[in-house]
Design a protein around this motif. Structure first.
Motif, PDB file in Angstrom:
ATOM      1  N   MET A 186       0.721  -1.156   0.063  1.00 13.59           N
ATOM      2  CA  MET A 186      -0.221  -0.136  -0.018  1.00 13.59           C
ATOM      3  C   MET A 186       0.922   1.226  -0.001  1.00 13.59           C
ATOM      4  O   MET A 186       0.453   2.280  -0.662  1.00 13.59           O
ATOM      5  N   SER A 187       1.875   1.150   0.555  1.00 12.24           N
ATOM      6  CA  SER A 187       2.610   2.264   0.989  1.00 12.24           C
ATOM      7  C   SER A 187       4.219   2.045   1.191  1.00 12.24           C
ATOM      8  O   SER A 187       4.509   0.785   1.355  1.00 12.24           O
ATOM      9  N   GLU A 188       5.097   3.009   0.866  1.00  8.75           N
ATOM     10  CA  GLU A 188       6.487   2.798   1.044  1.00  8.75           C
ATOM     11  C   GLU A 188       6.925   2.927   2.305  1.00  8.75           C
ATOM     12  O   GLU A 188       6.705   3.952   2.819  1.00  8.75           O
ATOM     13  N   GLN A 189       7.699   2.140   2.943  1.00 13.98           N
ATOM     14  CA  GLN A 189       7.850   2.192   4.513  1.00 13.98           C
ATOM     15  C   GLN A 189       9.326   1.889   4.689  1.00 13.98           C
ATOM     16  O   GLN A 189       9.599   0.650   4.178  1.00 13.98           O
ATOM     17  N   LYS A 190       9.998   2.853   5.591  1.00 13.58           N
ATOM     18  CA  LYS A 190      11.482   2.308   6.044  1.00 13.58           C
ATOM     19  C   LYS A 190      11.659   2.494   7.336  1.00 13.58           C
ATOM     20  O   LYS A 190      11.342   3.433   8.049  1.00 13.58           O
ATOM     21  N   TYR A 191      12.040   1.387   8.165  1.00 12.74           N
ATOM     22  CA  TYR A 191      12.307   1.278   9.458  1.00 12.74           C
ATOM     23  C   TYR A 191      13.844   1.693   9.659  1.00 12.74           C
ATOM     24  O   TYR A 191      14.524   0.853   9.233  1.00 12.74           O
ATOM     25  N   GLU A 192      14.140   3.048  10.256  1.00 15.04           N
ATOM     26  CA  GLU A 192      15.711   3.368  10.553  1.00 15.04           C
ATOM     27  C   GLU A 192      15.668   3.450  12.017  1.00 15.04           C
ATOM     28  O   GLU A 192      14.922   4.389  12.722  1.00 15.04           O
ATOM     29  N   TYR A 193      16.506   2.919  12.511  1.00 12.69           N
ATOM     30  CA  TYR A 193      16.712   3.009  14.042  1.00 12.69           C
ATOM     31  C   TYR A 193      18.225   3.030  14.280  1.00 12.69           C
ATOM     32  O   TYR A 193      18.952   2.779  13.522  1.00 12.69           O
ATOM     33  N   ASN A 213       5.107 -12.905   6.388  1.00 11.54           N
ATOM     34  CA  ASN A 213       6.256 -12.221   6.345  1.00 11.54           C
ATOM     35  C   ASN A 213       6.552 -11.595   7.488  1.00 11.54           C
ATOM     36  O   ASN A 213       7.662 -11.561   8.121  1.00 11.54           O
ATOM     37  N   TYR A 214       5.506 -10.863   8.217  1.00 17.69           N
ATOM     38  CA  TYR A 214       5.483 -10.493   9.427  1.00 17.69           C
ATOM     39  C   TYR A 214       5.689 -11.323  10.495  1.00 17.69           C
ATOM     40  O   TYR A 214       6.756 -10.908  11.430  1.00 17.69           O
ATOM     41  N   THR A 215       5.080 -12.233  10.614  1.00 15.41           N
ATOM     42  CA  THR A 215       5.235 -13.181  11.912  1.00 15.41           C
ATOM     43  C   THR A 215       6.603 -13.693  11.860  1.00 15.41           C
ATOM     44  O   THR A 215       7.227 -13.792  13.158  1.00 15.41           O
ATOM     45  N   ASN A 216       7.236 -14.149  10.877  1.00 16.89           N
ATOM     46  CA  ASN A 216       8.687 -14.624  10.852  1.00 16.89           C
ATOM     47  C   ASN A 216       9.488 -13.752  11.349  1.00 16.89           C
ATOM     48  O   ASN A 216      10.604 -14.111  11.756  1.00 16.89           O
ATOM     49  N   TRP A 217       9.271 -12.615  10.600  1.00 14.82           N
ATOM     50  CA  TRP A 217      10.182 -11.301  10.809  1.00 14.82           C
ATOM     51  C   TRP A 217      10.280 -11.212  12.394  1.00 14.82           C
ATOM     52  O   TRP A 217      11.077 -10.919  12.879  1.00 14.82           O
ATOM     53  N   LEU A 218       9.140 -11.088  13.147  1.00 17.17           N
ATOM     54  CA  LEU A 218       8.819 -10.799  14.472  1.00 17.17           C
ATOM     55  C   LEU A 218       9.494 -12.034  15.214  1.00 17.17           C
ATOM     56  O   LEU A 218      10.270 -11.616  16.165  1.00 17.17           O
ATOM     57  N   VAL A 219       9.488 -13.073  14.899  1.00 17.53           N
ATOM     58  CA  VAL A 219      10.321 -14.400  15.574  1.00 17.53           C
ATOM     59  C   VAL A 219      11.844 -14.006  15.548  1.00 17.53           C
ATOM     60  O   VAL A 219      12.444 -14.086  16.607  1.00 17.53           O
ATOM     61  N   VAL A 220      12.207 -13.705  14.324  1.00 20.82           N
ATOM     62  CA  VAL A 220      13.638 -13.799  14.363  1.00 20.82           C
ATOM     63  C   VAL A 220      14.039 -12.293  15.082  1.00 20.82           C
ATOM     64  O   VAL A 220      15.102 -12.355  15.815  1.00 20.82           O
ATOM     65  N   HIS A 246       4.246   3.366  20.960  1.00 27.34           N
ATOM     66  CA  HIS A 246       4.404   4.488  19.905  1.00 27.34           C
ATOM     67  C   HIS A 246       3.117   4.476  18.851  1.00 27.34           C
ATOM     68  O   HIS A 246       3.442   3.505  17.973  1.00 27.34           O
ATOM     69  N   ILE A 247       2.093   5.046  18.871  1.00 30.73           N
ATOM     70  CA  ILE A 247       1.125   4.902  18.058  1.00 30.73           C
ATOM     71  C   ILE A 247       1.347   5.035  16.712  1.00 30.73           C
ATOM     72  O   ILE A 247       1.236   4.294  15.705  1.00 30.73           O
ATOM     73  N   PRO A 248       2.274   6.122  16.167  1.00 26.69           N
ATOM     74  CA  PRO A 248       2.488   5.888  14.677  1.00 26.69           C
ATOM     75  C   PRO A 248       3.156   4.875  14.428  1.00 26.69           C
ATOM     76  O   PRO A 248       2.865   4.225  12.946  1.00 26.69           O
ATOM     77  N   VAL A 249       4.104   4.220  15.172  1.00 22.92           N
ATOM     78  CA  VAL A 249       4.750   3.204  14.650  1.00 22.92           C
ATOM     79  C   VAL A 249       3.874   1.881  14.712  1.00 22.92           C
ATOM     80  O   VAL A 249       3.906   1.149  13.672  1.00 22.92           O
ATOM     81  N   LEU A 250       2.839   1.867  15.657  1.00 24.95           N
ATOM     82  CA  LEU A 250       1.943   0.782  15.639  1.00 24.95           C
ATOM     83  C   LEU A 250       0.846   0.810  14.431  1.00 24.95           C
ATOM     84  O   LEU A 250       0.708  -0.266  13.983  1.00 24.95           O
ATOM     85  N   LEU A 251       0.733   2.021  13.999  1.00 29.10           N
ATOM     86  CA  LEU A 251      -0.456   2.110  13.068  1.00 29.10           C
ATOM     87  C   LEU A 251       0.396   1.851  11.546  1.00 29.10           C
ATOM     88  O   LEU A 251      -0.209   1.442  10.799  1.00 29.10           O
ATOM     89  N   ALA A 252       1.690   2.103  11.604  1.00 27.83           N
ATOM     90  CA  ALA A 252       2.413   1.986  10.391  1.00 27.83           C
ATOM     91  C   ALA A 252       2.846   0.521  10.163  1.00 27.83           C
ATOM     92  O   ALA A 252       3.367  -0.041   9.403  1.00 27.83           O
ATOM     93  N   ALA A 253       2.435  -0.343  11.151  1.00 25.28           N
ATOM     94  CA  ALA A 253       2.876  -1.929  11.293  1.00 25.28           C
ATOM     95  C   ALA A 253       2.684  -2.285   9.818  1.00 25.28           C
ATOM     96  O   ALA A 253       3.353  -2.973   9.350  1.00 25.28           O
ATOM     97  N   ALA A 277       4.552  -5.540  16.294  1.00 26.55           N
ATOM     98  CA  ALA A 277       3.750  -6.771  16.525  1.00 26.55           C
ATOM     99  C   ALA A 277       2.279  -6.458  16.966  1.00 26.55           C
ATOM    100  O   ALA A 277       1.294  -7.069  16.498  1.00 26.55           O
ATOM    101  N   LEU A 278       2.222  -5.544  17.814  1.00 27.24           N
ATOM    102  CA  LEU A 278       0.959  -5.212  18.500  1.00 27.24           C
ATOM    103  C   LEU A 278      -0.051  -4.380  17.339  1.00 27.24           C
ATOM    104  O   LEU A 278      -1.145  -5.042  17.005  1.00 27.24           O
ATOM    105  N   GLY A 279       0.603  -3.740  16.508  1.00 27.11           N
ATOM    106  CA  GLY A 279      -0.192  -3.283  15.511  1.00 27.11           C
ATOM    107  C   GLY A 279      -0.772  -4.229  14.273  1.00 27.11           C
ATOM    108  O   GLY A 279      -1.711  -4.211  13.952  1.00 27.11           O
ATOM    109  N   PHE A 280       0.194  -5.029  14.085  1.00 30.61           N
ATOM    110  CA  PHE A 280      -0.031  -6.355  12.915  1.00 30.61           C
ATOM    111  C   PHE A 280      -0.905  -7.228  13.711  1.00 30.61           C
ATOM    112  O   PHE A 280      -2.015  -7.559  12.906  1.00 30.61           O
ATOM    113  N   PHE A 281      -0.961  -7.344  14.828  1.00 37.19           N
ATOM    114  CA  PHE A 281      -1.831  -8.556  15.573  1.00 37.19           C
ATOM    115  C   PHE A 281      -3.212  -7.899  15.504  1.00 37.19           C
ATOM    116  O   PHE A 281      -4.326  -8.420  15.163  1.00 37.19           O
TER     117      PHE A 281
END
Length: 722
Positions: free
Chosen positions: A1-8, A643-650, A625-632, A294-298
């Motif tokens: 849907m949109s382009e997203q990058k997580y930079e930390y 893709n999400y569930t296995n990403w979260l396990v690793v 962090h609501i924006p991160v949660l909604l961006a999940a 994870a919370l946003g995804f679930f």
């Protein structure tokens, strides 16, 4: 849907990312002058040697080579059914031993002015960073050729890519005074790279039998290269083991909930390429952020969507549970060509053919995207307003920190360089859209650029302090969709000019700050960034044209290797926002009108959490962090749920377990392991393509190559047409 990058940012002898984002910085009081920001003072050197050579022959050789390599790899992988991105971290690691090798073998003199130094290394990485992402305008080229039957030719395509990638660089000339020079503008993501550069150029104090980081990188990359042949070629079933679905594959509900093409509950992937396809490496995202994701995804994918789907919201059961495809009211495939004349909406044909329908999941992800955008405004105001205001004042009054003083030793880039670049790219954008039939008039180009320019400084202030970048893609689609309804190519061109110009301005400014930290001459940075961008744009387009011309049925289900999930989603967006337009799609008369209320929901949602945190200052609320949660779920579709569930396990294994119970190993090797796994996988996939795919050779069919073990996962609850 949109382009997203997580930079930390990594944690290494300085305040961790969560504290950096959520709490105001404290001023250090030391006898030796240093940065007033403690996390910067802890990791960025407050000394410099201006005599160190930068634009050396070694730099040019490696910068050109790695820019070409990275842009080719990432554009190639962008088309694949399971895309992945090779990060600049890989280039940082590979260029270090190669630079040292060249310093040893080249004859002393102009070609080899002494040992390979950290500034050369930084400049190579900065150049490659500009070449690291795939040019967004390539999406326009792809959907024109595949879906709209248009081909404006190589020159038009290249000029569009060039101006959209470089317009934002001209804006950076103004932004640098407010976002680069001041100490208050931290740009936390850069501290990861600073830490790695310092680590690589510092002699490692190795214990007997202890591996160096580079040896660890080579061994891990080779191990992943060997292993990836199993899920990538020999035994692909282990890429998505939907074992619950296999119990009763003829049950449509079970398939929708547990299949890899559905909500993926319980689905397992043993394929690194699948795990990092859309979200990047989970090894570099801190645990607090992963918990929000994870919370946003679930909540969205496993609670909201099933309830909405099986309650038949918006006729949900007529369509698959998770798809970005377009449908008619009866559930059949929507053919935009049936309502277009010369790639423009024909209203008579539209009235005869009927309205567009999308899956409930797809509609909800747009709604969540609306909420995420408005929540960013509220969250930033509630949590960061004082910090933004105070640091904005500091940025105007106190720019002379030690790093800015040290940079005075180098000639600054003249303002007219940036102004000339901005004017030239604006002219190219107008000329390109006027000469070729992009349907976007000159005033539309200027409006898109104006939106990018207006938002660049406030977005930059937010990103420099909070590490969050609000995207303009939804706003730009909405604006031009109302102004020029029925014009899909004009819509995506406007979106690219507005959204990507701002995003590129942030990329250029962030890189300028990295060079500021590492004391790289500004003029060298300017030319290095332009070099990387030109090489990338040219390589992206050549690679795209090669694949489009050489791969049969590319970007369709008939091509297993190259289904182009991102291009398909981009195409769907062009139809929704461009052809049908937001008034028909989400306006008062539309069945999806309620989606607009998500703007209000997102705006309000951070408020109760903010005040609850004041009542209970310590505890789990500190990590919400609501924006991160909604961006999940921002990458769904094209990303699949598994893709999400296995990403979260690793991510849990490395960012929680390893960080807590093996902190020394985690700090020393986690980021190196991430780069190694990406590199090993990339080389395996590329070698497999040239050995087998390009020749039409495939693995012999056996049980382990049958990927259709859950055939109903893509099917609607109701039979099509019922």
């Amino acid at each position: 849907m949109s382009e997203q990058k997580y930079e930390y940012v990594a944690e290494k002898d300085f305040v961790d990312q969560k504290r950096d984002i959520e709490h105001p910085s404290i001023v250090l009081e030391e006898e030796e002058e240093n940065s007033p920001i403690p996390e910067v003072a802890a990791i960025v050197s407050n000394k410099d040697d201006p005599s160190i050579p930068v634009l050396t022959f070694r730099y040019w050789l490696m910068a050109i080579f790695f820019s070409f390599l990275l842009s080719f790899f990432n554009q190639f992988f962008w088309f694949r059914s399971n895309p992945m991105t090779i990060s600049t971290l890989v280039i940082q690691l590979l260029s270090f031993p190669i630079g040292k090798f060249l310093a040893n073998v080249l004859p002393p003199g102009p070609l080899n002015p002494g040992p390979f130094n950290i500034k050369e290394h930084v400049l190579v990485a900065l150049t490659a960073n500009c070449a690291g992402g795939t040019a967004y305008a390539v999406d326009i080229v792809v959907i024109q050729k595949i879906y709209y039957g248009q081909d404006f030719g190589f020159l038009a395509n290249f000029l569009l890519i060039l101006c959209t990638q470089m317009l934002g660089y001209g804006m950076a000339g103004v932004l640098r005074r407010y976002l680069v020079y001041p100490a208050a503008m931290i740009w936390p993501a850069n501290l990861v790279q600073v830490a790695l550069f310092n680590t690589l150029h510092k002699e490692e104090d190795l214990q007997p039998g202890q591996w160096s980081r580079f040896k660890f990188f080579l061994v891990a990359a080779f191990a992943m290269f060997c292993y990836q042949w199993i899920p990538g070629f020999l035994f692909p079933v282990i890429s998505s083991i939907a074992w619950i679905c296999w119990i009763k594959p003829d049950n449509v509900v079970l398939s929708q909930l547990t299949g890899a093409g559905g909500l993926g509950i319980g689905a397992i992937s043993l394929d690194w390429n699948n795990i990092v396809s859309f979200l990047g490496s989970p090894l570099i995202v801190p645990w607090w952020a992963q918990v929000n994701i994870a919370l946003g995804f679930f909540l969205i994918a496993w609670v909201m969507v099933p309830i909405a789907y099986y309650a038949n919201l918006w006729d949900a059961k007529k369509y698959p549970i998770l798809t970005a495809k377009l449908f008619r009211e009866n559930g059949q495939k929507y053919e935009p060509s049936a309502i277009l004349s010369d790639s423009v909406l024909n209203e008579t044909k539209y009235d005869e053919y009927g309205p567009l329908r999308i899956s409930t999941f797809f509609a909800l992800t747009y709604g969540v995207g609306f909420a995420g955008l408005s929540s960013m405004i509220t969250h930033t105001w509630l949590y960061h307003r004082r910090k933004l205001v105070s640091q904005w004042k500091q940025s105007r009054d106190h720019t002379e920190d030690i790093h800015h003083k040290l940079m005075q030793a180098y000639p600054e880039v003249p303002d007219w360089w940036y102004a000339s670049l901005f004017i030239i790219m604006t002219a190219i954008a107008i000329i390109t859209c006027e000469i070729w039939d992009y349907k976007l008039p000159w005033w539309g180009v200027l409006l898109a650029i104006a939106l990018a320019a207006i938002f660049a400084l406030p977005v930059g202030l937010i990103q420099a302090i909070t590490n969050q970048q609000p995207g303009l893609n939804i706003i730009t689609e909405y604006v031009i969709g109302y102004i020029l309804p029925g014009y899909p190519i004009a819509n995506v061109t406007f979106k690219t000019l507005g959204y990507i110009s701002m995003a590129q301005a942030m990329t250029f400014t962030s890189d300028l700050k990295l060079g500021h930290y590492m004391k790289v001459p500004p003029r060298a940075m300017f030319w290095a960034q332009l070099l990387g961008t030109v090489i990338a744009g040219l390589t992206n387009l050549l690679t795209a044209n090669w694949l489009l011309n050489s791969q049969e049925n590319i970007c369709t289900k008939a091509n297993d290797e190259f289904r182009c999930p991102s291009a398909n989603t981009f195409y769907s967006a062009s139809v929704i926002w461009g052809v049908i337009a937001p008034d028909r799609m989400f306006g008062p008369s539309s069945m999806y009108n309620a989606i607009n209320y998500f703007f209000v929901i997102g705006f309000i949602l951070p408020i109760p959490f903010y005040y609850l945190k004041k009542v209970f200052p310590k505890g789990w609320l500190d990590f919400v962090h609501i924006p991160v949660l909604l961006a999940a779920t921002g990458m769904m579709p094209p990303a699949q749920a598994y893709n999400y569930t296995n990403w979260l396990v690793v991510g849990f294994i490395f960012q929680f377990f390893a960080r807590r119970y093996h902190p020394d190993w985690h700090l020393r090797f986690t980021y190196i392991l991430s780069a190694a796994f990406d590199s090993g996988t990339a080389f395996m996939v590329l070698l497999s393509f040239f050995l087998f795919t390009i020749r039409g050779a495939k693995m012999v069919k056996w049980w382990g190559t049958d990927m259709n073990k859950c055939p109903l996962e893509y099917q609607p609850y109701y039979a099509v047409g019922s």
